[in-house]
Design a protein around this motif. Structure first.
Motif, PDB file in Angstrom:
ATOM      1  N   LEU A  78       0.827  -1.205   0.000  1.00  0.00           N
ATOM      2  CA  LEU A  78       0.000   0.000   0.000  1.00  0.00           C
ATOM      3  C   LEU A  78       0.865   1.259   0.000  1.00  0.00           C
ATOM      4  N   ALA A  79       1.987   1.212   0.701  1.00  0.00           N
ATOM      5  CA  ALA A  79       2.860   2.380   0.761  1.00  0.00           C
ATOM      6  C   ALA A  79       3.464   2.690  -0.599  1.00  0.00           C
ATOM      7  N   ASN A 129      -3.044  12.645   2.723  1.00  0.00           N
ATOM      8  CA  ASN A 129      -2.847  14.006   3.242  1.00  0.00           C
ATOM      9  C   ASN A 129      -4.005  14.461   4.127  1.00  0.00           C
ATOM     10  N   GLN A 130      -5.246  14.080   3.787  1.00  0.00           N
ATOM     11  CA  GLN A 130      -6.369  14.453   4.654  1.00  0.00           C
ATOM     12  C   GLN A 130      -6.319  13.711   5.988  1.00  0.00           C
ATOM     13  N   ALA A 131      -5.796  12.497   5.978  1.00  0.00           N
ATOM     14  CA  ALA A 131      -5.673  11.748   7.230  1.00  0.00           C
ATOM     15  C   ALA A 131      -4.775  12.485   8.212  1.00  0.00           C
ATOM     16  N   ILE A 134       3.486  11.988   1.800  1.00  0.00           N
ATOM     17  CA  ILE A 134       4.335  10.972   1.191  1.00  0.00           C
ATOM     18  C   ILE A 134       5.689  10.894   1.894  1.00  0.00           C
ATOM     19  N   ALA A 135       6.198  12.038   2.352  1.00  0.00           N
ATOM     20  CA  ALA A 135       7.436  12.012   3.127  1.00  0.00           C
ATOM     21  C   ALA A 135       7.244  11.197   4.403  1.00  0.00           C
ATOM     22  N   ALA A 136       6.076  11.330   5.021  1.00  0.00           N
ATOM     23  CA  ALA A 136       5.772  10.535   6.217  1.00  0.00           C
ATOM     24  C   ALA A 136       5.759   9.053   5.895  1.00  0.00           C
ATOM     25  N   VAL A 137       5.121   8.689   4.802  1.00  0.00           N
ATOM     26  CA  VAL A 137       5.035   7.278   4.419  1.00  0.00           C
ATOM     27  C   VAL A 137       6.427   6.714   4.138  1.00  0.00           C
ATOM     28  N   ALA A 188      13.154  13.427   6.567  1.00  0.00           N
ATOM     29  CA  ALA A 188      11.804  13.857   6.169  1.00  0.00           C
ATOM     30  C   ALA A 188      11.877  15.016   5.191  1.00  0.00           C
ATOM     31  N   ARG A 189      12.755  15.967   5.457  1.00  0.00           N
ATOM     32  CA  ARG A 189      12.867  17.137   4.578  1.00  0.00           C
ATOM     33  C   ARG A 189      13.461  16.762   3.216  1.00  0.00           C
ATOM     34  N   ILE A 190      14.457  15.896   3.229  1.00  0.00           N
ATOM     35  CA  ILE A 190      15.039  15.454   1.955  1.00  0.00           C
ATOM     36  C   ILE A 190      14.000  14.705   1.127  1.00  0.00           C
ATOM     37  N   THR A 191      13.244  13.834   1.785  1.00  0.00           N
ATOM     38  CA  THR A 191      12.212  13.070   1.082  1.00  0.00           C
ATOM     39  C   THR A 191      11.157  13.999   0.473  1.00  0.00           C
ATOM     40  N   THR A 192      10.791  15.047   1.189  1.00  0.00           N
ATOM     41  CA  THR A 192       9.822  16.013   0.671  1.00  0.00           C
ATOM     42  C   THR A 192      10.317  16.647  -0.619  1.00  0.00           C
TER      43      THR A 192
END
Length: 523
Positions: A124-125, A253-255, A342-345, A370-374
């Motif tokens: 799912l991810a 994102n809404q979650a 998506i960065a969180a995932v 997290a910032r790099i992934t964003t």
């Protein structure tokens, strides 16, 4: 655009960056970056939830639907979204909030390791991340299309400008920056939308058409019908079901907005506020689009340039710049929230499985990751945006309606229904089979079958069949092959109960990278 319009646009970009810098002070760890540490007021969460569901696609793709068909653009889009969120305010919002407050996760998919198993979570991810790259790519292309109409810059230049500005503020400030910029964007949208509404009413009056008499004009014949063309009853019902999952967390994102509030009650309130906004505000935004056949002649066959042409014709400089800023505010709100999700995932769900070092990230290293992934996600989505009008993706609205709506269901079904006691019997087998079969159904309906059907498969079936296949299989396999182990039942109870004493005895989530279901709770 003249110098005044450019000044408004540049000032807007400057304010967005400034908010990101200010929000930086509120981000100390990964939890702050992804879920605002659970400290976001319910009203800010609700406005952010509402704004993160918009993009410039409304002013291109849906403006084209409004230009061609009329009020069905509202009936089959924002109305089912409002209804879906209203249902979700009771069904999903409080449970998603408990993912953070009870299970202490920072990604909406993090709980799936325990609810199902690691392979299900990873499936799912990865599919969710890939779909979001395509989805956000369409949003960049939409705003770049509008920018090209007003300024003459190329599509790729427009994508680069909006993407870089968004990357700066959402990477620096995380979810706090997203929510605060979305609050500012909501105010801008309010002013710009009202300005356009008034300008169209005045123009109709100047042409002796009138506010109500416009519907009797030949150019709007049939435009008052709620369901018309490819947007019929089946499409409406399918879209309602899709949006019930999508706008309550299926698109991630809404979650996060639900997770960011202090508790389940606040999450429900934020969802109800978002639902009311979706029911009322789009009517104001859509009215000028419904009237556009009386005021402009679209140059594109699908009418996607009609709103942009109308704003150029009706609004004075300065106000035109404000409306253009409104276009940007929609797209940047959605894309920045998607990037954060998506960065969180990736950092919470995927990276720990790929790398042993990621499992040992501390607060500082996790925040840097997290910032790099964003930034990487935004870069990939911008690259995809340059291909949106290619033969593979066709036009913008095709990507948004067909690809996103059609593929979202198979991903969202296991995630969202897995929260509910009713579906406790459905385990990893049901989740993975329903996911895989839904993706296969999407490919079959949209390509081999579509190629061999005279006139093609109707749009409502292209988007609804994958979700229906996933839903039926998820429920059926859960009934035939129940996998409701005590550990999984405990996780479900922890998500569903308001009784803290009952929840305290439930296992905590497995550590990142573990394939263990139900590790002991840490109190």
């Amino acid at each position: 655009m003249n110098g005044l319009d450019w000044a408004v646009l540049i000032a807007y970009f400057g304010v967005m960056v400034a908010i990101g810098v200010w929000s930086h002070k509120r981000v100390d760890d990964v939890s702050d970056f992804f879920t605002a540490g659970g400290k976001m007021p319910w009203w800010l969460s609700g406005i952010s939830h509402h704004m993160s569901g918009y993009s410039a696609v409304m002013f291109t793709g849906y403006a084209g639907i409004a230009y061609t068909y009329g009020v069905t653009s509202f009936v089959t889009w924002s109305f089912p979204i409002a209804l879906g969120i209203a249902i979700g305010s009771k069904l999903f919002a409080p449970r998603i909030n408990r993912l953070r407050s009870r299970l202490h996760v920072a990604s909406p998919l993090e709980y799936l390791k325990n609810r199902y198993n690691l392979p299900t979570q990873q499936a799912l991810a990865w599919s969710g991340m890939l779909l979001k790259i395509v989805d956000v790519g369409a949003k960049w292309a939409a705003i770049a299309t509008l920018l090209s109409v007003f300024t003459g810059v190329s599509l790729n230049q427009g994508i680069l400008i909006t993407g870089v500005i968004t990357a700066i503020y959402c990477t620096i400030g995380g979810l706090w920056a997203d929510a605060l910029t979305e609050l500012g964007q909501f105010v801008i949208q309010l002013l710009a939308g009202l300005a356009m509404f008034v300008a169209v009413v005045v123009e109709l009056d100047d042409r002796n058409i009138g506010f109500l008499g416009a519907w009797d004009e030949p150019a709007l014949h049939g435009h008052g019908k709620p369901l018309v063309g490819p947007y019929g009853t089946v499409f409406l019902l399918a879209f309602l079901f899709i949006k019930l999952f999508e706008y309550n967390g299926g698109m991630l994102n809404q979650a996060q907005r639900y997770m960011a509030t202090a508790g389940p009650h606040e999450a429900s309130r934020s969802a109800r506020l978002s639902a009311v906004l979706w029911l009322v505000w789009p009517v104001v935004l859509f009215f000028p689009m419904w009237m556009s056949p009386l005021l402009v002649q679209a140059q594109k066959p699908d009418g996607s340039d009609s709103y942009a042409l109308m704003t150029e014709q009706l609004l004075p400089h300065g106000m035109l710049g404000l409306v253009i800023v409104g276009f940007f505010s929609h797209t940047m709100a959605m894309c920045s929230s998607d990037a954060n999700a998506i960065a969180a995932v990736f950092t919470r769900d995927v990276a720990p499985v790929l790398s042993a070092r990621a499992r040992d990230w501390g607060e500082r290293s996790g925040l840097i990751a997290a910032r790099i992934t964003t930034v990487v996600f935004l870069g990939l989505s911008m690259a995809v945006a340059t291909q949106v009008n290619s033969p593979t993706f066709k036009d913008i609205i095709t990507v948004v309606i067909k690809w996103v709506a059609g593929l979202m269901g198979p991903i969202a079904i296991p995630m969202m229904l897995g929260l509910l006691r009713t579906f406790r019997r459905s385990g990893p087998t049901a989740a993975l089979v329903s996911w895989a079969a839904g993706l296969l159904a999407f490919w079959l309906v949209n390509y081999p079958i579509n190629w061999n059907v005279d006139g093609g498969v109707p749009l409502q079936y292209q988007v609804s069949v994958p979700l229906a296949v996933s839903l039926v299989l998820y429920i059926l396999i859960g009934y035939l092959k129940p996998e409701d182990t005590p550990e999984r039942l405990a996780i479900i109870e922890r998500i569903n109960t308001d009784d803290d004493s009952a929840a305290r005895a439930v296992p905590a989530p497995a550590q990142a990278g573990d394939n263990v279901v139900g590790t002991p709770a840490k109190e």
